[in-house]
Design a protein around this motif. Sequence first.
Motif, mmCIF file in Angstrom:
data_model
loop_
_atom_site.group_PDB
_atom_site.id
_atom_site.type_symbol
_atom_site.label_atom_id
_atom_site.label_comp_id
_atom_site.label_asym_id
_atom_site.label_seq_id
_atom_site.Cartn_x
_atom_site.Cartn_y
_atom_site.Cartn_z
ATOM 1 N N ASP A 83 39.350 85.889 29.712
ATOM 2 C CA ASP A 83 40.660 85.238 29.641
ATOM 3 C C ASP A 83 40.549 83.793 29.148
ATOM 4 O O ASP A 83 41.577 83.137 28.923
ATOM 5 N N THR A 140 51.721 87.669 35.575
ATOM 6 C CA THR A 140 53.157 87.851 35.727
ATOM 7 C C THR A 140 53.888 86.693 35.074
ATOM 8 O O THR A 140 53.612 85.530 35.386
ATOM 9 N N ASN A 158 48.072 94.572 26.909
ATOM 10 C CA ASN A 158 47.440 95.557 27.791
ATOM 11 C C ASN A 158 46.346 94.934 28.646
ATOM 12 O O ASN A 158 46.141 95.330 29.797
ATOM 13 N N SER A 159 45.652 93.958 28.088
ATOM 14 C CA SER A 159 44.503 93.369 28.782
ATOM 15 C C SER A 159 44.892 92.562 30.019
ATOM 16 O O SER A 159 44.031 92.255 30.850
ATOM 17 N N VAL A 160 46.172 92.211 30.148
ATOM 18 C CA VAL A 160 46.576 91.385 31.293
ATOM 19 C C VAL A 160 47.542 92.096 32.232
ATOM 20 O O VAL A 160 47.903 91.552 33.279
ATOM 21 N N LYS A 161 47.948 93.306 31.867
ATOM 22 C CA LYS A 161 48.889 94.048 32.713
ATOM 23 C C LYS A 161 48.310 94.250 34.103
ATOM 24 O O LYS A 161 47.146 94.623 34.254
ATOM 25 N N GLY A 162 49.127 93.993 35.113
ATOM 26 C CA GLY A 162 48.694 94.127 36.497
ATOM 27 C C GLY A 162 48.017 92.894 37.048
ATOM 28 O O GLY A 162 47.786 92.804 38.258
ATOM 29 N N ARG A 163 47.680 91.945 36.198
ATOM 30 C CA ARG A 163 47.019 90.705 36.654
ATOM 31 C C ARG A 163 47.895 89.481 36.428
ATOM 32 O O ARG A 163 47.861 88.542 37.225
ATOM 33 N N ALA A 176 52.117 87.371 27.074
ATOM 34 C CA ALA A 176 53.293 87.876 27.772
ATOM 35 C C ALA A 176 54.527 87.191 27.224
ATOM 36 O O ALA A 176 54.456 86.055 26.762
ATOM 37 N N THR A 227 60.474 91.936 30.112
ATOM 38 C CA THR A 227 59.141 91.381 29.915
ATOM 39 C C THR A 227 58.256 92.344 29.141
ATOM 40 O O THR A 227 58.491 93.560 29.121
ATOM 41 N N ASP A 228 57.219 91.788 28.525
ATOM 42 C CA ASP A 228 56.212 92.586 27.844
ATOM 43 C C ASP A 228 54.889 91.874 27.988
ATOM 44 O O ASP A 228 54.846 90.630 28.002
ATOM 45 N N TYR A 229 53.824 92.645 28.121
ATOM 46 C CA TYR A 229 52.490 92.083 28.348
ATOM 47 C C TYR A 229 51.465 92.715 27.421
ATOM 48 O O TYR A 229 51.583 93.877 27.048
#
Length: 115
Positions: A89, A68, A61-66, A49, A57-59
């Motif tokens: 992770d 911040t 894909n594997s961590v989006k929604g989890r 991220a 911000t940019d994340y």
Amino acid sequence: QVQLVESGGGLVQAGGSLRLSCAASGSLFSFNTMGWYRQAPGKQRGLVAVITSGGSTDYANSVKGRFTISSDNAKNTVYLQMNSLKPEDTAVYYCNAGFLHGNYWGQGTQVTVSS
């Protein structure tokens, strides 16, 4: 000389949470971007991220929604709140900071997620 000091790594069970912090010192300027990368054994280091001084911000894909990412610009500090952690992770997490005068890396902090 800019130094990045990371903290907050450790061992957690799957589904748990951790919060990483990274404080940059030694710069007269505020950061342009700060972010987190990770490297698992046998794999290349990759973006987790990133946040700009303007708050974009940019994340991965594997961590989006989890995960911040957030920052305290006045303190040149970035945070990574990691929720719903998964064994995949598990990695060494590295802080990165981009300033007008250069790009810098922290020493890394281990995050281990047990199943």
